[in-house]
Write an enzyme that holds these catalytic residues in place. Structure first.
Site, PDB file in Angstrom:
ATOM      1  N   TYR A  33       0.852  -1.187   0.000  1.00  0.00           N
ATOM      2  CA  TYR A  33       0.000   0.000   0.000  1.00  0.00           C
ATOM      3  C   TYR A  33       0.885   1.233   0.000  1.00  0.00           C
ATOM      4  O   TYR A  33       1.616   1.501   0.949  1.00  0.00           O
ATOM      5  CB  TYR A  33      -0.941   0.015   1.211  1.00  0.00           C
ATOM      6  CG  TYR A  33      -1.890   1.191   1.166  1.00  0.00           C
ATOM      7  CD1 TYR A  33      -2.911   1.240   0.222  1.00  0.00           C
ATOM      8  CD2 TYR A  33      -1.754   2.262   2.036  1.00  0.00           C
ATOM      9  CE1 TYR A  33      -3.767   2.321   0.141  1.00  0.00           C
ATOM     10  CE2 TYR A  33      -2.613   3.355   1.963  1.00  0.00           C
ATOM     11  CZ  TYR A  33      -3.617   3.372   1.012  1.00  0.00           C
ATOM     12  OH  TYR A  33      -4.459   4.443   0.933  1.00  0.00           O
ATOM     13  N   ARG A  51     -12.197  -0.723 -21.675  1.00  0.00           N
ATOM     14  CA  ARG A  51     -13.414  -0.034 -22.138  1.00  0.00           C
ATOM     15  C   ARG A  51     -13.112   1.454 -22.179  1.00  0.00           C
ATOM     16  O   ARG A  51     -12.043   1.877 -21.770  1.00  0.00           O
ATOM     17  CB  ARG A  51     -14.556  -0.273 -21.144  1.00  0.00           C
ATOM     18  CG  ARG A  51     -14.114   0.083 -19.733  1.00  0.00           C
ATOM     19  CD  ARG A  51     -15.237   0.070 -18.718  1.00  0.00           C
ATOM     20  NE  ARG A  51     -14.729   0.105 -17.361  1.00  0.00           N
ATOM     21  CZ  ARG A  51     -14.310   1.180 -16.721  1.00  0.00           C
ATOM     22  NH1 ARG A  51     -14.302   2.352 -17.327  1.00  0.00           N
ATOM     23  NH2 ARG A  51     -13.866   1.122 -15.480  1.00  0.00           N
TER      24      ARG A  51
END
Ligand code: ADP
Length: 442
Positions: A202, A291
């Site tokens: 992280y 997309r």
């Protein structure tokens, strides 16, 4: 060339696609749920077919009804838009099995990229740096502890089939790991019907930078520069811009050529985006969105390219048309997402106009915002010669935007735009949390 297109979506993106189709002489058919009868995408299309009740699992996610509607209205292609079935490999396959063109990559490519672990493997194979972490699903707790120790806390657990900022869990220390894995995997199963979870380092307060690509499926791949989407709330994007204030020409070219290499390796076809995290001059691959994206307009403005048009050309087997071969970004573009905070009827609608402003929206006076779908109701996009002027133009545009009957996030977007941090260009993904600490505590 595609002659009739069915748009398997709703809201602003359906309206956006209709607009390009009309300019290209393509007939449009939209589908709608019973809750969306009379909405703008049904009114602007040449024809609209009701495919089910308000519940999206029975309407906008109803593969059989969508394909039947396309066949019954004699469409030759389907554009999936954003969200809903846009990254569903089974849908892309079903469209092709019905003898229709799918405006997007091959089903196999969508399937591979939808699995974040497989996508990480593809990136590594193409020699694109990936965020340190596991290259397999989390098996035993022992194994998870070993990897976390190796990469160092904090770590983030992610649903490998995830998306939309959901199914992620940050783990600060080893004691939290066991419980976090079981919660993350339960959430992953509930949201994405797949409990597979993997782990990444992280990064604290990085930038989210993504590269827009276009590929014709015949080996020609170009990138249209980056978008900076670091302004986020709960890992969901709020403000996007291009170019990024932290990316110089050298870094853009490095990230761009990595991105092109990966797309070539994948044999990618159509429009797609590679998302990276950036910190201290280094970048790491996060995932591919197979997309068109909500934030595509900022790239359209700085690259002078209609991305939907390019998608339709490629799906029709044609070549990409690009203004020039080199990636040149003109000026600076900024987008603010306007989200409805409450459903209801829009009693007044005065969108901003004037120099530099574009608004992509499905709202109009009298429109109903139903509680069943995404809260995004408009995107305000500005394009000026440089970043400071774009910020001024956006503040002006948002002040002008008058939407009656519902409450929106415009006031909080203005707080961000007026902040010293945003103006300076030097901030990370925690900007929203820093500006709204009281929301974080809730
Ligand atoms: P989704 O597919 O759900 O959108 P992403 O993997 O694209 O999820 O991540 C969404 C956001 O979550 C990123 O833009 C970033 O702010 C944060 N994020 C994801 N992975 C990391 C990481 N390894 N370190 C820090 N932040 C991360």
């Amino acid at each position: 060339m595609i002659r009739s297109l069915l748009i398997a979506n709703r809201g602003e993106i359906a309206v956006r696609i209709i607009r390009t189709c009309r300019e290209m002489g393509i007939r449009t058919v939209t589908v709608h749920s019973s809750a969306d009868a009379g909405s703008l995408h049904t009114r602007l299309a040449d024809q609209s077919v009701c495919i089910g009740p308000h519940d999206s699992s029975e309407s906008y996610l109803n593969v059989r009804n969508i394909i039947s509607a396309a066949c019954a209205t004699r469409c030759d292609a389907i554009h999936p838009g954003v969200g809903f079935l846009s990254e569903n490999a089974g849908f892309a396959q079903a469209v092709r099995d019905a003898g229709l063109l799918f405006v997007g990559p091959e089903a196999e490519t969508i399937r591979l990229l939808g699995d974040k672990i497989q996508a990480r493997h593809s990136a590594l194979k193409a020699q694109v740096p990936v965020t340190p972490g596991s290259m397999e699903s989390i098996g035993s707790l022992k194994e998870a502890k070993r990897i976390a120790k190796e990469i160092g806390y904090p770590v983030i657990l992610k649903a490998s089939a995830g998306g939309g900022g959901r199914g992620m869990r940050i783990v600060k220390e080893e004691q939290e790991l066991e419980q976090a894995i079981s919660i993350a995997s339960r959430e992953a199963l509930a949201f994405f019907s797949d409990g597979t979870v993997h782990m990444e380092k992280y990064l604290t307060n990085p930038r989210h930078i993504e590269i827009q690509l276009l590929a014709d499926g015949k080996g020609h791949v170009v990138h249209l520069g980056e978008r900076d989407c670091s302004v986020q709330k709960n890992h969901q994007k709020l403000i996007e811009e291009s170019p990024s204030p932290i990316i110089d020409d050298h870094m853009r070219e490095r990230m761009g050529s990595d991105a092109i290499r990966l797309f070539r390796q994948l044999g990618y076809k159509g429009a797609g985006t590679i998302e990276f995290l950036v910190q201290d001059g280094s970048y790491w691959f996060m995932e591919v969105n197979a997309r068109v994206q909500v934030e595509h307009p900022v790239t359209e403005l700085v690259s002078n390219t209609d991305i939907i048009r390019q998608q339709l050309l490629v799906a029709s087997g044609k070549s990409l048309e690009l203004p020039d071969r080199t990636t040149r970004l003109y000026g600076h573009a900024l987008e603010c997402r306007v989200n409805a905070l409450t459903p209801g009827k829009v009693t007044l609608f005065n969108p901003p106009l004037g120099p530099a402003v574009r608004v992509d929206t499905h709202l109009f006076q009298g429109a109903t915002i139903s509680p069943f779908y995404d809260s995004l109701v408009a995107k305000v996009i500005v394009h000026t010669p440089e970043r400071q002027r774009s910020i001024d133009a956006m503040i002006r545009a948002l002040i002008e935007f008058d939407i009656g009957g519902i409450t929106t996030n415009i006031p909080s977007q203005l707080v961000i735009l007026r902040s010293k941090q945003f103006r300076s260009g030097s901030f990370g993904t925690d900007l929203h949390a820093r500006l709204f600490p009281e929301e974080k505590k809730r």
